[in-house]
Write an enzyme that holds these catalytic residues in place. Structure first.
Site, short mmCIF file in Angstrom:
data_model
loop_
_atom_site.label_atom_id
_atom_site.label_comp_id
_atom_site.label_asym_id
_atom_site.label_seq_id
_atom_site.Cartn_x
_atom_site.Cartn_y
_atom_site.Cartn_z
N ASP A 32 0.85 -1.19 0.00
CA ASP A 32 0.00 0.00 0.00
C ASP A 32 0.89 1.24 0.00
O ASP A 32 2.06 1.17 0.38
CB ASP A 32 -0.91 0.00 1.24
CG ASP A 32 -2.17 0.85 1.05
OD1 ASP A 32 -3.27 0.25 0.92
OD2 ASP A 32 -2.06 2.09 1.03
N HIS A 174 -19.84 -5.86 -13.88
CA HIS A 174 -20.13 -5.63 -12.47
C HIS A 174 -20.79 -4.26 -12.37
O HIS A 174 -20.12 -3.26 -12.29
CB HIS A 174 -18.83 -5.67 -11.68
CG HIS A 174 -19.04 -5.60 -10.21
ND1 HIS A 174 -19.90 -6.42 -9.54
CD2 HIS A 174 -18.48 -4.81 -9.27
CE1 HIS A 174 -19.86 -6.15 -8.25
NE2 HIS A 174 -19.00 -5.17 -8.06
O1 TXD Z 1 -16.67 -6.73 -6.82
C1 TXD Z 1 -15.76 -5.99 -6.84
N1 TXD Z 1 -14.86 -6.06 -7.80
C2 TXD Z 1 -15.58 -4.95 -5.78
C3 TXD Z 1 -14.67 -3.87 -6.01
C4 TXD Z 1 -16.20 -5.10 -4.52
C5 TXD Z 1 -15.90 -4.22 -3.52
C6 TXD Z 1 -14.94 -3.13 -3.65
N2 TXD Z 1 -14.51 -2.94 -4.99
C7 TXD Z 1 -13.49 -1.95 -5.27
O2 TXD Z 1 -12.25 -2.36 -4.68
C8 TXD Z 1 -13.71 -0.56 -4.72
O3 TXD Z 1 -14.62 0.17 -5.51
C9 TXD Z 1 -12.31 -0.01 -4.78
O4 TXD Z 1 -12.02 0.41 -6.09
C10 TXD Z 1 -11.44 -1.22 -4.43
C11 TXD Z 1 -10.92 -1.23 -2.99
O5 TXD Z 1 -12.00 -1.10 -2.10
P1 TXD Z 1 -11.74 -0.94 -0.52
O6 TXD Z 1 -13.06 -0.92 0.12
O7 TXD Z 1 -10.72 -1.93 -0.08
O8 TXD Z 1 -11.11 0.52 -0.46
P2 TXD Z 1 -10.08 1.10 0.64
O9 TXD Z 1 -10.38 0.52 1.97
O10 TXD Z 1 -10.12 2.57 0.44
O11 TXD Z 1 -8.67 0.53 0.19
C12 TXD Z 1 -8.00 0.95 -0.94
C13 TXD Z 1 -6.53 1.00 -0.60
C14 TXD Z 1 -6.19 2.06 0.43
O12 TXD Z 1 -5.55 1.48 1.56
C15 TXD Z 1 -5.23 3.00 -0.32
O13 TXD Z 1 -4.22 3.55 0.51
C16 TXD Z 1 -4.67 2.04 -1.35
O14 TXD Z 1 -5.78 1.27 -1.77
N3 TXD Z 1 -4.03 2.70 -2.48
C17 TXD Z 1 -2.92 2.22 -3.06
N4 TXD Z 1 -2.18 1.12 -2.81
C18 TXD Z 1 -1.10 0.91 -3.57
N5 TXD Z 1 -0.74 1.74 -4.59
C19 TXD Z 1 -1.46 2.85 -4.86
N6 TXD Z 1 -1.11 3.67 -5.87
C20 TXD Z 1 -2.61 3.13 -4.08
N7 TXD Z 1 -3.53 4.12 -4.08
C21 TXD Z 1 -4.39 3.84 -3.09
#
Ligand code: TXD
Length: 310
Positions: A32, A174
């Site tokens: 992350d 989706h």
């Molecule tokens: O069915 C499905 N495919 C989905 C998709 C079901 C539920 C959630 N879905 C999607 O997954 C949602 O719409 C988001 O696009 C993702 C992640 O959902 P989540 O609920 O886990 O979001 P969070 O808790 O905000 O976590 C995202 C993390 C967060 O810790 C950020 O700091 C990190 O992503 N992040 C990154 N990590 C690595 N590299 C980069 N560039 C980065 N940017 C943000």
């Protein structure tokens, strides 16, 4: 020991990592951008090992290169949907993040299988495939497994029967245009059409289509993660253990279902190497039309992001 790397240690990513660790199946790395967060969560998960009887390694990192030597890479990094926000609105923000991660995967883990989770899911899978140049077998999107689990849960709740006996399949993109297939849904082999009337089936199908939004509206500050994280872990397990499960996954179609060069949720055999086969069901004209409509929405998204990928 096999290794899975999860990009994004937020709600879905951390849930997926923890489910994988609990199944004692592979070492897990979470990556992350937030400093200390993936490391802290990894340490916490490792400390649940003695209580949950698992001993795999769980690590956290802020360095994309930590995805090296991974068999499967789950991408959850990005922004989550806010109440009232359409999945497509996420597109622009998440495309940059997913393209950057895909470059790192191409460089450090060129033989891995990618399980895409970040929304809009089907379009992000397209971004990963384009940027990595991986064959279509090695880029699969997670959506249908979750949508089908939701449909299964609603059927079990309606009938007051065990959810483990319910099997069901949801195809398509989706989004609100996903295609639940009630005529393939059964409870221990008994078609649900024998167990409930058409109005109930239509109501449950509709609730499934809106299943993500229902949870977003309740949570208010984020979207679902227990079932999504577990769905991604389920796909990792099928791939790592070559279980050859028949699961609905988003893959790039190559003429199947009359569709080409577009990611769409269809039944595939998932095992070693990722998608081993697309299974073509005989759909009714109405179902096929719904699937085509859903795919056209994804195609529009693919065209929107194409300029950002050169
Ligand atoms: O069915 C499905 N495919 C989905 C998709 C079901 C539920 C959630 N879905 C999607 O997954 C949602 O719409 C988001 O696009 C993702 C992640 O959902 P989540 O609920 O886990 O979001 P969070 O808790 O905000 O976590 C995202 C993390 C967060 O810790 C950020 O700091 C990190 O992503 N992040 C990154 N990590 C690595 N590299 C980069 N560039 C980065 N940017 C943000």
């Amino acid at each position: 020991m096999a290794r899975v790397t999860v990009f994004g240690a937020g709600n879905v990513g951390a849930t997926c990592a923890h489910v994988l660790a609990q199944r004692d199946m592979c070492d897990v790395t979470m990556i992350d951008v937030v400093e200390g967060m993936p490391q802290g969560k990894a340490l916490d998960m490792r400390q649940s090992g003695p209580l949950q009887d698992f001993g795999v390694e769980v690590a956290g990192s802020n360095d994309y290169a930590a995805c090296a030597v991974s068999d499967v890479i789950v991408v959850t990094a990005g922004l989550a949907r806010k109440p009232g926000m359409d999945r497509m609105e996420l597109l622009q923000k998440n495309v940059g993040i997913v393209a950057g991660i895909s470059k790192a995967i191409r460089e450090h883990a060129p033989k891995s299988v990618i399980v895409m989770v970040t929304n809009p899911l089907d379009v992000m899978a397209f971004v990963a495939k384009k940027v990595t140049g991986f064959p279509r077998e090695r880029v699969v999107g997670m959506a249908g497994v979750l949508d089908s689990a939701r449909f299964r849960a609603f059927i079990a709740m309606e009938l007051g029967m065990s959810v483990v006996d319910v099997s069901a399949m949801v195809l398509g993109g989706h989004g609100d245009s996903m295609v639940p297939l009630p005529r393939y849904a059964t409870v221990n082999g008994v078609p649900i059409t024998e167990l409930m009337d058409a109005a109930a089936i239509a109501r449950l199908s509709d609730r499934t289509r809106k299943g993500g939004a229902e949870i977003v509206n309740l949570l208010k500050t984020g979207s679902a993660y227990y079932a999504p994280g577990t769905s991604a872990a389920q796909m990792c397990e099928a791939i790592l253990k070559n279980r050859r499960h028949l699961l609905p996954c988003s893959v790039e179609l190559n003429g199947e279902y009359g569709l080409r060069d577009v990611f769409c949720g269809v039944p595939v055999v998932l095992g070693h190497g990722g998608m081993q086969k697309v299974v073509e069901l005989k759909l009714s004209a109405a179902e096929l039309a719904e699937l085509g409509k859903s795919a056209e929405g994804v195609r529009k998204g693919q065209e929107e992001v194409r300029p950002f990928l050169t």
